[in-house]
Design a protein around this motif. Structure first.
Motif, PDB file in Angstrom:
ATOM      1  N   ALA A   1      -6.468  72.817  20.720  1.00 51.07           N
ATOM      2  CA  ALA A   1      -7.013  71.880  21.715  1.00 51.07           C
ATOM      3  C   ALA A   1      -6.085  71.771  22.929  1.00 51.07           C
ATOM      4  CB  ALA A   1      -7.233  70.507  21.078  1.00 51.07           C
ATOM      5  N   LYS A   2      -4.781  71.717  22.657  1.00 51.31           N
ATOM      6  CA  LYS A   2      -3.799  71.569  23.735  1.00 51.31           C
ATOM      7  C   LYS A   2      -3.686  72.839  24.573  1.00 51.31           C
ATOM      8  CE  LYS A   2       0.158  69.412  22.910  1.00 51.31           C
ATOM      9  NZ  LYS A   2       1.553  69.150  22.469  1.00 51.31           N
ATOM     10  N   PHE A   3      -3.874  73.977  23.923  1.00 50.22           N
ATOM     11  CA  PHE A   3      -3.703  75.268  24.597  1.00 50.22           C
ATOM     12  C   PHE A   3      -5.042  75.987  24.783  1.00 50.22           C
ATOM     13  CE2 PHE A   3       0.412  74.652  22.292  1.00 50.22           C
ATOM     14  CZ  PHE A   3       1.201  74.454  23.401  1.00 50.22           C
ATOM     15  N   LYS A   4      -6.077  75.240  25.085  1.00 51.42           N
ATOM     16  CA  LYS A   4      -7.426  75.805  25.189  1.00 51.42           C
ATOM     17  C   LYS A   4      -7.532  76.878  26.270  1.00 51.42           C
ATOM     18  CE  LYS A   4     -12.313  74.679  25.760  1.00 51.42           C
ATOM     19  NZ  LYS A   4     -13.316  73.647  26.094  1.00 51.42           N
ATOM     20  N   THR A   5      -6.844  76.691  27.387  1.00 53.62           N
ATOM     21  CA  THR A   5      -6.878  77.688  28.464  1.00 53.62           C
ATOM     22  C   THR A   5      -5.476  78.235  28.719  1.00 53.62           C
ATOM     23  OG1 THR A   5      -6.453  76.159  30.299  1.00 53.62           O
ATOM     24  CG2 THR A   5      -8.755  76.401  29.566  1.00 53.62           C
ATOM     25  N   LEU A   6      -5.405  79.375  29.387  1.00 54.48           N
ATOM     26  CA  LEU A   6      -4.107  79.959  29.732  1.00 54.48           C
ATOM     27  C   LEU A   6      -3.336  79.026  30.665  1.00 54.48           C
ATOM     28  CD1 LEU A   6      -5.048  83.728  30.277  1.00 54.48           C
ATOM     29  CD2 LEU A   6      -4.193  82.617  28.200  1.00 54.48           C
TER      30      LEU A   6
ATOM     31  N   ALA B   1      -6.944  86.530  38.470  1.00 56.03           N
ATOM     32  CA  ALA B   1      -6.827  85.075  38.335  1.00 56.03           C
ATOM     33  C   ALA B   1      -5.527  84.686  37.627  1.00 56.03           C
ATOM     34  CB  ALA B   1      -8.026  84.518  37.573  1.00 56.03           C
ATOM     35  N   ILE B   2      -5.098  85.499  36.662  1.00 52.85           N
ATOM     36  CA  ILE B   2      -3.830  85.222  35.968  1.00 52.85           C
ATOM     37  C   ILE B   2      -2.659  85.405  36.930  1.00 52.85           C
ATOM     38  CG2 ILE B   2      -2.294  85.963  34.106  1.00 52.85           C
ATOM     39  CD1 ILE B   2      -4.812  86.783  32.528  1.00 52.85           C
ATOM     40  N   TYR B   3      -2.685  86.476  37.712  1.00 53.99           N
ATOM     41  CA  TYR B   3      -1.631  86.680  38.713  1.00 53.99           C
ATOM     42  C   TYR B   3      -1.606  85.527  39.715  1.00 53.99           C
ATOM     43  CZ  TYR B   3       0.239  91.302  37.627  1.00 53.99           C
ATOM     44  OH  TYR B   3       0.902  92.352  37.035  1.00 53.99           O
ATOM     45  N   GLU B   4      -2.775  85.099  40.142  1.00 52.62           N
ATOM     46  CA  GLU B   4      -2.877  83.994  41.096  1.00 52.62           C
ATOM     47  C   GLU B   4      -2.304  82.707  40.492  1.00 52.62           C
ATOM     48  OE1 GLU B   4      -6.459  81.421  43.165  1.00 52.62           O
ATOM     49  OE2 GLU B   4      -6.818  83.547  42.774  1.00 52.62           O
ATOM     50  N   MET B   5      -2.584  82.475  39.218  1.00 48.01           N
ATOM     51  CA  MET B   5      -2.066  81.298  38.527  1.00 48.01           C
ATOM     52  C   MET B   5      -0.533  81.303  38.491  1.00 48.01           C
ATOM     53  SD  MET B   5      -2.856  80.140  34.574  1.00 48.01           S
ATOM     54  CE  MET B   5      -2.227  81.679  33.856  1.00 48.01           C
ATOM     55  N   TYR B   6       0.056  82.459  38.204  1.00 50.34           N
ATOM     56  CA  TYR B   6       1.513  82.560  38.156  1.00 50.34           C
ATOM     57  C   TYR B   6       2.131  82.309  39.533  1.00 50.34           C
ATOM     58  CZ  TYR B   6       2.399  83.816  33.328  1.00 50.34           C
ATOM     59  OH  TYR B   6       2.540  83.743  31.964  1.00 50.34           O
ATOM     60  N   THR B   7       1.475  82.788  40.569  1.00 56.64           N
ATOM     61  CA  THR B   7       1.976  82.564  41.928  1.00 56.64           C
ATOM     62  C   THR B   7       1.900  81.081  42.284  1.00 56.64           C
ATOM     63  OG1 THR B   7       1.292  84.784  42.617  1.00 56.64           O
ATOM     64  CG2 THR B   7       1.653  83.153  44.349  1.00 56.64           C
ATOM     65  N   LYS B   8       0.754  80.461  42.033  1.00 59.45           N
ATOM     66  CA  LYS B   8       0.563  79.056  42.380  1.00 59.45           C
ATOM     67  C   LYS B   8       1.526  78.135  41.628  1.00 59.45           C
ATOM     68  CE  LYS B   8      -4.284  78.938  43.859  1.00 59.45           C
ATOM     69  NZ  LYS B   8      -5.660  78.451  43.544  1.00 59.45           N
ATOM     70  N   MET B   9       1.820  78.484  40.364  1.00 57.96           N
ATOM     71  CA  MET B   9       2.685  77.634  39.545  1.00 57.96           C
ATOM     72  C   MET B   9       4.155  78.035  39.643  1.00 57.96           C
ATOM     73  SD  MET B   9       0.320  76.976  36.162  1.00 57.96           S
ATOM     74  CE  MET B   9       1.475  75.730  35.543  1.00 57.96           C
ATOM     75  N   ASN B  10       4.436  79.012  40.510  1.00 57.73           N
ATOM     76  CA  ASN B  10       5.797  79.489  40.707  1.00 57.73           C
ATOM     77  C   ASN B  10       6.421  79.941  39.379  1.00 57.73           C
ATOM     78  OD1 ASN B  10       7.907  80.115  42.445  1.00 57.73           O
ATOM     79  ND2 ASN B  10       8.958  78.165  42.096  1.00 57.73           N
ATOM     80  N   ALA B  11       5.610  80.675  38.606  1.00 53.67           N
ATOM     81  CA  ALA B  11       6.030  81.110  37.266  1.00 53.67           C
ATOM     82  C   ALA B  11       6.404  82.583  37.212  1.00 53.67           C
ATOM     83  CB  ALA B  11       4.910  80.826  36.274  1.00 53.67           C
ATOM     84  N   GLU B  12       6.283  83.283  38.315  1.00 51.40           N
ATOM     85  CA  GLU B  12       6.579  84.719  38.340  1.00 51.40           C
ATOM     86  C   GLU B  12       8.074  84.931  38.428  1.00 51.40           C
ATOM     87  OE1 GLU B  12       5.714  88.019  37.427  1.00 51.40           O
ATOM     88  OE2 GLU B  12       3.860  87.329  38.322  1.00 51.40           O
TER      89      GLU B  12
END
Length: 210
Positions: free
Chosen positions: A66-71, A194-205
Protein backbone atom coordinates in the motif's frame (compact mmCIF):
# COMPACT_ATOMS: atom_id res chain seq x y z
CA UNK A 1 8.69 -10.64 -30.99
CA UNK A 2 8.13 -13.45 -28.53
CA UNK A 3 10.65 -12.35 -25.91
CA UNK A 4 9.67 -8.67 -25.87
CA UNK A 5 5.89 -8.94 -26.16
CA UNK A 6 5.13 -11.91 -23.92
CA UNK A 7 4.17 -9.66 -20.99
CA UNK A 8 2.58 -6.31 -21.74
CA UNK A 9 3.37 -3.06 -19.96
CA UNK A 10 0.36 -1.10 -18.75
CA UNK A 11 -0.14 2.19 -20.62
CA UNK A 12 1.33 5.25 -18.90
CA UNK A 13 -1.50 7.03 -17.04
CA UNK A 14 -2.12 10.74 -17.55
CA UNK A 15 -0.67 11.61 -14.13
CA UNK A 16 2.47 9.53 -14.93
CA UNK A 17 2.11 7.61 -11.66
CA UNK A 18 3.54 4.19 -12.55
CA UNK A 19 2.12 1.33 -10.49
CA UNK A 20 4.98 -0.65 -8.99
CA UNK A 21 3.68 -4.22 -9.22
CA UNK A 22 2.56 -4.26 -12.90
CA UNK A 23 5.82 -2.50 -13.84
CA UNK A 24 7.96 -5.07 -12.01
CA UNK A 25 5.98 -8.01 -13.42
CA UNK A 26 6.44 -6.72 -16.97
CA UNK A 27 10.09 -5.75 -16.64
CA UNK A 28 10.98 -9.11 -15.03
CA UNK A 29 10.65 -10.71 -18.48
CA UNK A 30 13.28 -8.48 -20.08
CA UNK A 31 16.70 -9.55 -18.63
CA UNK A 32 16.95 -12.54 -21.05
CA UNK A 33 17.28 -9.94 -23.82
CA UNK A 34 20.95 -9.66 -22.86
CA UNK A 35 21.46 -13.39 -23.52
CA UNK A 36 20.62 -12.60 -27.15
CA UNK A 37 23.66 -10.31 -27.40
CA UNK A 38 26.24 -13.03 -26.75
CA UNK A 39 29.56 -11.95 -25.17
CA UNK A 40 28.76 -13.34 -21.69
CA UNK A 41 31.74 -11.59 -20.04
CA UNK A 42 30.09 -8.22 -20.81
CA UNK A 43 26.36 -8.79 -20.96
CA UNK A 44 25.89 -11.45 -18.27
CA UNK A 45 26.81 -8.87 -15.58
CA UNK A 46 24.34 -6.40 -17.14
CA UNK A 47 21.63 -9.07 -17.05
CA UNK A 48 22.51 -9.97 -13.46
CA UNK A 49 22.47 -6.30 -12.47
CA UNK A 50 19.05 -5.82 -14.06
CA UNK A 51 17.67 -8.94 -12.34
CA UNK A 52 19.19 -7.98 -8.98
CA UNK A 53 17.74 -4.47 -9.11
CA UNK A 54 14.28 -5.81 -9.95
CA UNK A 55 14.50 -8.10 -6.90
CA UNK A 56 15.58 -5.22 -4.65
CA UNK A 57 12.66 -3.06 -5.75
CA UNK A 58 10.27 -6.02 -5.39
CA UNK A 59 11.48 -6.67 -1.84
CA UNK A 60 10.75 -3.06 -0.88
CA UNK A 61 7.34 -3.21 -2.54
CA UNK A 62 6.46 -6.52 -0.82
CA UNK A 63 7.31 -5.02 2.58
CA UNK A 64 4.33 -2.65 2.27
CA UNK A 65 2.38 -2.80 -1.01
CA UNK A 66 0.00 0.00 0.00
CA UNK A 67 2.82 2.39 0.92
CA UNK A 68 4.83 1.59 -2.20
CA UNK A 69 1.96 1.35 -4.69
CA UNK A 70 3.71 3.54 -7.28
CA UNK A 71 7.35 4.09 -8.19
CA UNK A 72 6.99 7.72 -7.11
CA UNK A 73 5.78 6.51 -3.70
CA UNK A 74 9.01 4.53 -3.35
CA UNK A 75 11.20 7.56 -3.97
CA UNK A 76 9.12 9.80 -1.70
CA UNK A 77 9.05 7.35 1.21
CA UNK A 78 12.74 6.47 0.92
CA UNK A 79 13.69 10.15 0.78
CA UNK A 80 12.02 10.63 4.18
CA UNK A 81 13.34 7.34 5.55
CA UNK A 82 17.02 7.56 4.57
CA UNK A 83 17.67 11.28 4.91
CA UNK A 84 21.10 12.37 3.70
CA UNK A 85 21.95 8.85 2.45
CA UNK A 86 19.19 9.16 -0.17
CA UNK A 87 19.13 8.72 -3.16
CA UNK A 88 22.18 6.43 -3.05
CA UNK A 89 20.30 3.75 -1.17
CA UNK A 90 17.45 1.25 -1.24
CA UNK A 91 15.02 0.80 -4.10
CA UNK A 92 15.72 4.36 -5.27
CA UNK A 93 19.28 3.37 -6.22
CA UNK A 94 18.13 0.04 -7.66
CA UNK A 95 15.58 1.75 -9.92
CA UNK A 96 18.17 4.32 -10.98
CA UNK A 97 20.44 1.57 -12.37
CA UNK A 98 17.51 -0.47 -13.67
CA UNK A 99 16.31 2.42 -15.83
CA UNK A 100 19.83 2.80 -17.28
CA UNK A 101 19.96 -0.85 -18.30
CA UNK A 102 16.52 -0.51 -19.86
CA UNK A 103 17.61 2.68 -21.62
CA UNK A 104 20.52 0.82 -23.23
CA UNK A 105 18.11 -1.86 -24.41
CA UNK A 106 15.53 0.58 -25.78
CA UNK A 107 18.04 2.82 -27.59
CA UNK A 108 19.63 -0.25 -29.20
CA UNK A 109 16.24 -1.54 -30.38
CA UNK A 110 15.11 1.92 -31.50
CA UNK A 111 18.26 2.34 -33.54
CA UNK A 112 17.69 -1.01 -35.25
CA UNK A 113 14.01 -0.18 -35.78
CA UNK A 114 14.98 3.17 -37.35
CA UNK A 115 17.23 1.40 -39.83
CA UNK A 116 20.50 2.92 -38.58
CA UNK A 117 23.39 0.78 -39.79
CA UNK A 118 26.89 0.55 -41.21
CA UNK A 119 26.20 0.61 -44.94
CA UNK A 120 29.30 -1.50 -45.63
CA UNK A 121 28.21 -4.12 -43.08
CA UNK A 122 24.39 -3.82 -42.89
CA UNK A 123 23.91 -7.05 -40.92
CA UNK A 124 26.11 -5.91 -38.04
CA UNK A 125 24.68 -4.11 -35.00
CA UNK A 126 27.86 -2.40 -33.79
CA UNK A 127 26.58 1.05 -34.76
CA UNK A 128 23.36 0.47 -32.84
CA UNK A 129 25.06 -0.93 -29.74
CA UNK A 130 27.66 1.85 -29.59
CA UNK A 131 24.93 4.47 -29.84
CA UNK A 132 23.01 2.79 -27.02
CA UNK A 133 26.10 2.57 -24.84
CA UNK A 134 27.05 6.22 -25.44
CA UNK A 135 23.57 7.44 -24.51
CA UNK A 136 22.64 5.11 -21.66
CA UNK A 137 25.71 3.85 -19.81
CA UNK A 138 29.10 5.20 -20.85
CA UNK A 139 29.19 8.27 -18.58
CA UNK A 140 28.45 6.09 -15.56
CA UNK A 141 31.32 3.68 -16.25
CA UNK A 142 34.98 3.98 -15.39
CA UNK A 143 37.75 3.63 -17.98
CA UNK A 144 38.07 -0.17 -17.69
CA UNK A 145 34.34 -0.81 -18.10
CA UNK A 146 34.21 1.56 -21.05
CA UNK A 147 37.03 -0.34 -22.75
CA UNK A 148 35.31 -3.66 -22.09
CA UNK A 149 32.00 -2.49 -23.54
CA UNK A 150 33.38 -0.78 -26.63
CA UNK A 151 35.51 -3.84 -27.37
CA UNK A 152 32.52 -6.14 -26.96
CA UNK A 153 30.76 -4.75 -30.04
CA UNK A 154 33.07 -6.84 -32.25
CA UNK A 155 31.59 -10.02 -30.75
CA UNK A 156 27.93 -9.03 -31.09
CA UNK A 157 25.67 -11.27 -33.17
CA UNK A 158 24.48 -10.39 -36.64
CA UNK A 159 21.22 -8.44 -36.73
CA UNK A 160 19.50 -11.42 -38.36
CA UNK A 161 20.68 -13.70 -35.52
CA UNK A 162 19.57 -11.20 -32.86
CA UNK A 163 16.10 -10.94 -34.40
CA UNK A 164 15.85 -14.73 -34.57
CA UNK A 165 16.90 -15.01 -30.92
CA UNK A 166 14.26 -12.46 -29.93
CA UNK A 167 11.72 -14.63 -31.74
CA UNK A 168 13.00 -17.55 -29.62
CA UNK A 169 14.44 -19.32 -32.66
CA UNK A 170 11.40 -18.95 -34.90
CA UNK A 171 12.03 -17.90 -38.50
CA UNK A 172 10.19 -14.60 -39.08
CA UNK A 173 10.59 -12.02 -41.84
CA UNK A 174 12.74 -9.06 -40.79
CA UNK A 175 9.91 -6.59 -41.47
CA UNK A 176 7.64 -8.50 -39.07
CA UNK A 177 10.29 -8.54 -36.35
CA UNK A 178 10.96 -4.83 -36.77
CA UNK A 179 7.22 -4.10 -36.51
CA UNK A 180 7.08 -6.06 -33.24
CA UNK A 181 10.06 -4.10 -31.93
CA UNK A 182 8.20 -0.92 -32.83
CA UNK A 183 5.13 -2.13 -30.88
CA UNK A 184 7.30 -2.87 -27.85
CA UNK A 185 9.02 0.51 -28.00
CA UNK A 186 5.70 2.34 -28.33
CA UNK A 187 4.55 0.76 -25.06
CA UNK A 188 7.71 0.98 -23.00
CA UNK A 189 9.43 4.22 -24.08
CA UNK A 190 6.83 6.56 -22.49
CA UNK A 191 7.13 4.65 -19.21
CA UNK A 192 10.92 4.87 -19.16
CA UNK A 193 10.81 8.55 -20.11
CA UNK A 194 8.45 9.17 -17.17
CA UNK A 195 10.86 7.43 -14.77
CA UNK A 196 13.76 9.57 -16.00
CA UNK A 197 11.59 12.67 -15.64
CA UNK A 198 10.68 11.65 -12.08
CA UNK A 199 14.35 11.29 -11.12
CA UNK A 200 15.14 14.72 -12.56
CA UNK A 201 12.22 16.42 -10.81
CA UNK A 202 13.04 14.81 -7.45
CA UNK A 203 16.77 15.50 -7.84
CA UNK A 204 17.42 11.77 -7.43
CA UNK A 205 19.81 11.25 -10.35
CA UNK A 206 23.42 10.47 -9.45
CA UNK A 207 26.42 10.66 -11.78
CA UNK A 208 29.05 8.61 -9.95
CA UNK A 209 30.90 5.97 -11.99
CA UNK A 210 30.51 2.25 -11.41
Amino acid sequence: MALLLEHEFKPLPADKQIETLPFLEAVAHLPPFFDCLGTPIVYSPVKADLTGNIKKIRAVYDSNPAKFKTLQNILEVERELHGSAWPKTGATLALMWLKRGLKFMLVLLQSISDGERDEEHPNLIRVNALKAYEIALKKYHGWMLQKLFTGSVYALPYKSDLLKALEKGKEVKEEESIEKIHQFLTRVTPILDAIYEMYTKMNAELSYKA
